[in-house]
Structure formats: C-alpha cells, structure tokens
Design a protein around this motif. Structure first.
Motif, PDB file in Angstrom:
ATOM      1  N   ARG A   1       0.835  -1.225   0.000  1.00  0.00           N
ATOM      2  CA  ARG A   1       0.000   0.000   0.000  1.00  0.00           C
ATOM      3  C   ARG A   1       0.862   1.266   0.000  1.00  0.00           C
ATOM      4  N   GLU A   2       1.930   1.234   0.828  1.00  0.00           N
ATOM      5  CA  GLU A   2       2.738   2.448   1.019  1.00  0.00           C
ATOM      6  C   GLU A   2       3.332   2.902  -0.315  1.00  0.00           C
TER       7      GLU A   2
ATOM      8  N   LEU B   1       0.634   4.567  -2.298  1.00  0.00           N
ATOM      9  CA  LEU B   1       0.297   5.893  -1.747  1.00  0.00           C
ATOM     10  C   LEU B   1       1.386   6.903  -2.109  1.00  0.00           C
TER      11      LEU B   1
ATOM     12  N   PRO C   1      -5.002   7.335  -4.638  1.00  0.00           N
ATOM     13  CA  PRO C   1      -5.853   7.598  -3.479  1.00  0.00           C
ATOM     14  C   PRO C   1      -6.229   6.299  -2.772  1.00  0.00           C
ATOM     15  N   GLU C   2      -6.372   6.385  -1.448  1.00  0.00           N
ATOM     16  CA  GLU C   2      -6.759   5.216  -0.631  1.00  0.00           C
ATOM     17  C   GLU C   2      -7.907   4.447  -1.273  1.00  0.00           C
ATOM     18  N   GLY C   3      -8.907   5.209  -1.746  1.00  0.00           N
ATOM     19  CA  GLY C   3     -10.133   4.600  -2.247  1.00  0.00           C
ATOM     20  C   GLY C   3      -9.932   3.732  -3.483  1.00  0.00           C
TER      21      GLY C   3
ATOM     22  N   ILE D   1      -7.177   1.792  -3.940  1.00  0.00           N
ATOM     23  CA  ILE D   1      -6.288   0.659  -3.657  1.00  0.00           C
ATOM     24  C   ILE D   1      -7.112  -0.564  -3.266  1.00  0.00           C
TER      25      ILE D   1
END
Ligand SMILES: NC(=O)C1=CN([C@@H]2O[C@H](COP(=O)(O)OP(=O)(O)OC[C@H]3O[C@@H](n4cnc5c(N)ncnc54)[C@H](O)[C@@H]3O)[C@@H](O)[C@H]2O)C=CC1
Ligand SMILES: N[C@@H](CC=O)C(=O)O
Length: 580
Positions: free
Chosen positions: A294-295, A298, A303-305, A307
């Motif tokens: 994830r990192e 990012l 955007p978080e949404g 992933i």
C-alpha cells in the motif's frame, strides 16, 4: 494516430496553447513517442511555453520603451530555446534518442523584416542526417538572417516554421492546438450558437474563418505551395485537414468516454503508469489499483479509495483494459487469462509471462476479440517488436542481434568505472532497472525471454526458454573489461537469433565487440537492436531499455492505441446507426 506512419517523415508542432507549462511536456512526449514508434522520422517544432513571449515583451519594455530589433529578437528567441531544451530533457527521461538543433544548425535562413521575416531556406542535408540519429527538436518562430543574425517570423511564427519544414522535407505536418480542428468560429469566443468543425477546409477558408488559430503567413506559404496540413488537439481522434478542399463539415460524434483501466501492480513501472494516467483524466480513468504494498502506491499518489487487495475482483469490475505490471509468471498468468476471458484488453510489460505463455494468450485474446499488447516487454522505450514487425512485412528477416538488457549493460559500465559488483547491482536495483529478482538479469534469462518474443515476431516461431543457450555476465570482472578495452573492444551482453536450415537458433552471451561494431557503444541502460533482412540494408534502432519512464512511455502508447481503436469502432457504430 493521424497517418504519420504512412509518411517517411512527420513534423509535429506544439504551440503555447498546448505547452502551457512544464507540466504539459510529458503529454507532448506521448504524441512524439507514438509517431516515432510507428516508424516515422519525427521533427518537433515548439513555441515558447504559455505566455512566455508576452512576459519577455513586458520585460523588454520595462528596460527600454522602443527596443532595438536585434536585442528584442535575441530576447524573444530565448522563449523557444527554453522549450526546446526542456522538451529535450523530457524526451531523454522517456528514453527517446533526441537531437536538439538551433536555427543556425538547421540552416533556417530568413529574408526581410527582422521581427517579421520570411523563411527562405533550410539545410535539408543536415536535417536528414540528424533524423537518422533520433527525434529532431527545434524552435519555431526563430531564424537566421543573411549575416547569421537572429530573426523572428512574427507572432504565431512557429506554424510557419512547421509548415515550411514539412513542405521542404515532403513530410506530413500536424499543428497541435488546444482545439480539435478548425471551426466556423472560435469555439472559445462564441457566446451563442454552435460553431461547426470542418473535416476539411481550403487554405482560403482557413484564412477567412481561422482568426488566430493559424498564422496567416503559414497559410499563405501552404497555399502557394499547395501543401496540406492538419490541425488537431493532442490525442485527437478527429481533426481538420487544411488543403485544396473542398470544404466539408465534420459529422460530430458523441464525445468519447475515458477508457476505464484496472491496474495490477504499482511498483517501478506501475507507479509511473499510474501517475501519467492520473494526469490524463479526460482520456483514461483508473478504476482501481491492485497492490501488495500500500505504502508504495500511496507514495505515487494513488488515493486510498482506489487501492484494492483482490486483483480478481478488480478485473471483474466493469472496465475496458487490464494493465498487468506485477511481473513474474504467477499469479500474472492466471489474472491475464481471466481478464482476456472477461473480454478486457490487456497491456503488460511482462516478458516472463509472454515468453512462457504468449502463444496461448495471443490465441485467447483473438478468441475473445480483444487486444493483448506487450510492447514494453522488449526494450522499454525501444520499439523493438514494432520495428521487427515492419521489417518482416517488408521481406524475410535473416537475423536479429541486440543488447536487450539494460541492467547488465549498466553494470558493465559501472564496473568499468571502478564500482564493485555489489555496488553496481544495488545501484541498478535502486534506479528501478533490475527485475524483482536481479539474478534473472545477471544470468541472461531476461535477455533470453526478450529474444523469444523477438523470434516470434521475426520468424513466427515459439521458442522455449530451454532451447536458448545462455550465459550471463556473472563471471565478468573489472579486470576482464579493462583487458578488452586495452584491445579496443567492449564487452556487451548480446542476444541474437537467426534462421538456419534447421530452424531458428537463439543465444545470449557476453561478447567482446570491436569499437566499430554497431552494438559496441551501447551505453548504460540503452538497448540496441540490429535487424538484418535477407535482402537490403540492416537497420539499427536504439532507445532506453529499462527504468520507470521509458517503460511507462511504451505502456502508455499501447493504451493510446487501444483508445484510438475503441473510438474508431464506436464512431463506425454511430455512423451505421445513422444509416439504419
Ligand atoms: N523496471 C523496468 O525497467 C522494466 C520492467 N518491465 C517489466 O514490468 C513489470 C513490472 O516491473 P517493475 O515495475 O520493475 O517491478 P516492481 O517489482 O517494481 O513492481 C511490481 C509490483 O507489483 C506488485 N505485485 C506483485 N505481485 C502482486 C500481486 N499478486 N498483487 C498485487 N501486486 C503485486 C509488487 O508488490 C510490486 O509493487 C515486470 O514484468 C518487469 O519485467 C519491463 C520493462 C522494463
Ligand atoms: N530488467 C530489465 C528491465 C527491462 O526490461 C532490464 O534491465 O533490461
């Protein structure tokens, strides 16, 4: 793509309306790369960025109210010179061989008023020689007078430079603007009614309705030489041809929807691809990014949404293209199969996958009526597969040989300059050149996978990796490189294949090449490929073969091709509906 490939040469002009700032340079690079990858010789003419010329004029007037033409011309010319340099850097980042010329080097001679001159000559011999080396970039608007002095072609003069060069070279000419063609009135200025776009317009019509869109001197020159050119927006699938006419309005189509993309993997290449797709939001929409880390996602702005952890669920969501940039055989193979069966186009840079399963996946894509595109799997920005396909279409190929692994070439250069083995490998990993498992680079496997793909493109055979005799660079040390250099030789990891009476033979091994050999001076992460046809002259192509941006460029070009094809299909369907 606007038929650049049918012409030996194409002049692409990017004006200030499309190069508003440095942020627009990567988009110009995409257009240039696609034309170059299609085999055209590309000349790029640029204007000053955005309102740079106005700013320079204001600067001049703050110093001197009535500036002398020589000083003013010298000052304004810096606007175009700056864009040329910046675009040169952007092309270098993308791994495209580039030649930068100034007006004197290009022999762009002018006559008349120093600030509003006429172009009268260009050094065609020099231009043609430079075009053999790569994409040529030069400033519009600026020339050299009789005594070598800097002259200007009047406001909008880059159009004149582009049309003039194209006419003299017998090249196609595309003027990129911030509108998708010539309209009956400036769409930005009309407050009522709907201006209509021309599919085709005469030079006279363009002069009458064009307002500020094309420089009148460029139009007069084109009309006098009965030279046709194109007005288009970047990535256009519609445009206007300005020429002998007759005038014809375009059938307006429903604006194209962005191509929906599911991205699998967001590492070195995936991160580059994501950031470009995010900048091209009108053309592409990323519907999700499947990651393990994830990192890392990012950090490139995903955007978080967007992933997701489940690639299968992502493929099953409504989308047009799956871009696979995870690497390795599994789960990539299973996921790509799933995508093709679900009738998603697939773009991948995964040579391990295409070398092992290409035959099956190509057939599966055809069965499902979708594309499987993998240009980036060989050579990064080097358009190796495309060049081989063109050569094969022109006649039988005898052999291919190339430096096809950037990591090992980079390491050999680092060893030669005194770095230790461990440092050199670490540097290749840090730069994002090496495979996730760098031993695949070092032992020749990566180059062997690439030669499998090239042999398929050249000879229509499906070699297995085991059939390829291979030796990497692991036994080479600085002392051996130094000895070779003392004998006037360079050590390069060469992958090659040729047709013989017994079939196609292929191998990867380090070779001591004399300096005169076309592959000997391959430097750093550059890749080179020599294509030798049965008849006719050999062809040598070069470009950066590894790293985030060269590989991203190639993946993006596959995506633009898919977008183009999809829009041709949907506009044909619209025409058929109208007829019905
Ligand atoms: N780096 C380069 O210069 C070039 C790379 N390629 C190819 O492009 C592909 C990607 O390479 P790189 O970006 O360099 O590798 P990378 O290792 O930097 O990126 C791969 C990413 O995919 C992720 N990943 C792996 N398995 C996954 C899974 N099951 N689900 C979700 N994410 C997963 C990894 O965590 C990593 O972030 C490879 O096939 C490579 O051979 C091709 C040309 C040049
Ligand atoms: N690891 C590869 C990346 C591109 O294919 C290389 O170094 O060439």
């Amino acid at each position: 793509m606007i038929e650049a490939e049918k012409h030996h040469a194409v002049v692409l002009k990017f004006g200030s309306s499309v190069l508003r700032s440095e942020d627009d340079l990567p988009s110009a690079v995409h257009e240039i790369y696609r034309a170059w990858r299609d085999g055209a010789q590309v000349i790029v003419v640029v204007s000053a960025l955005g309102d740079a010329t106005d700013q320079l004029l204001r600067r001049a007037s703050r110093i001197c109210e009535q500036p002398e033409p020589a000083a003013l011309a010298a000052l304004l010319a810096t606007g175009e010179a700056t864009t040329v340099a910046l675009l040169g850097l952007a092309l270098d980042r993308a791994g495209i061989p580039t030649r930068i010329l100034d007006p004197a080097q290009a022999g762009l001679r002018t006559r008349g008023d120093r600030l509003d001159a006429e172009l009268v000559a260009v050094d065609l011999e020099r231009l043609r020689a430079e075009l053999q080396q790569g994409v040529v970039v030069l400033p519009g608007f600026v020339g050299r007078g009789e005594h070598g002095e800097t002259t200007l072609l009047g406001r909008g003069g880059s159009d004149f430079t582009a049309v003039f060069l194209a006419q003299r070279l017998g090249a196609r000419c595309i003027l990129f603007k911030n509108v998708d063609g010539l309209y009956t009135a400036d769409p930005a200025a009309v407050s009522w009614g709907q201006p209509r776009r021309f599919a085709r317009a005469t030079w006279e019509t363009a002069k009458r309705v064009g307002g500020g869109i094309i420089q009148p001197k460029a139009l007069d020159f084109a009309a006098a030489h009965r030279f046709s050119f194109i007005i288009a927006a970047p990535w256009a699938t519609v445009w206007t041809e300005i020429g002998a006419g007759p005038d014809e309005y375009a059938t307006e189509r429903t604006p194209a929807m962005p191509v929906r993309i599911a991205l699998l993997g967001c590492g070195t290449v995936g991160g580059g691809v994501y950031s470009r797709l995010a900048a091209l939001a009108g053309q592409f929409e990323v519907i999700g990014v499947s990651v393990r880390n994830r990192e890392r996602a990012l950090s490139v702005g995903v955007p978080e949404g967007l992933i997701v952890q489940d690639p299968e669920a992502l493929i099953d969501k409504p989308c047009d293209v799956v871009v696979e940039l995870m690497g390795g055989l599994e789960p990539a193979a299973t996921l790509v199969e799933r995508a093709l069966r679900a009738r998603r186009h697939v773009v991948t840079a995964n040579k391990a996958l295409i070398a092992a399963k290409g035959e099956h996946l190509i057939a599966l894509a055809a069965e499902n009526g979708v594309r499987l595109a993998y240009s980036a799997a060989v050579g990064g920005a080097l358009p190796a597969l495309e060049a081989v396909a063109r050569a094969r279409a022109a006649g039988p190929i005898r052999s291919l040989s190339g430096v096809l692994n950037g990591t090992t070439n980079f390491i050999l250069d680092q060893l030669a300059s005194g770095m230790s083995w461990d440092e050199a490998v670490r540097a290749a990993q840090e730069e994002g050149y090496a495979e996730a498992d760098p031993s695949l680079d070092l032992d020749g496997t990566d180059a062997a996978q690439k030669i499998v793909l090239l042999a398929r493109a050249a000879f229509g055979v499906n070699l297995s990796l085991d059939e390829i005799e291979r030796e990497g660079i692991t036994r080479i040390d600085a002392a051996e490189i130094a000895r070779a250099r003392a004998e006037g030789k360079m050590i390069r990891l060469v992958a090659s294949c040729e047709r013989t009476a017994d079939g196609v033979n292929a191998r990867v091994r380090p070779q001591h090449l004399p300096q005169s050999h076309p592959l000997a001076s391959t430097a750093g992460i550059e890749n080179r490929l020599l294509i030798e046809p049965e008849a006719g002259a050999p062809l040598l192509i070069a470009g950066k073969g590894a790293g985030r941006w060269p590989t991203t460029e190639s993946v993006l070009a596959d995506l633009f091709d898919i977008r183009w094809a999809a829009q041709q299909v949907s506009s044909n369907e619209e025409v058929e509906e109208c007829i019905a």
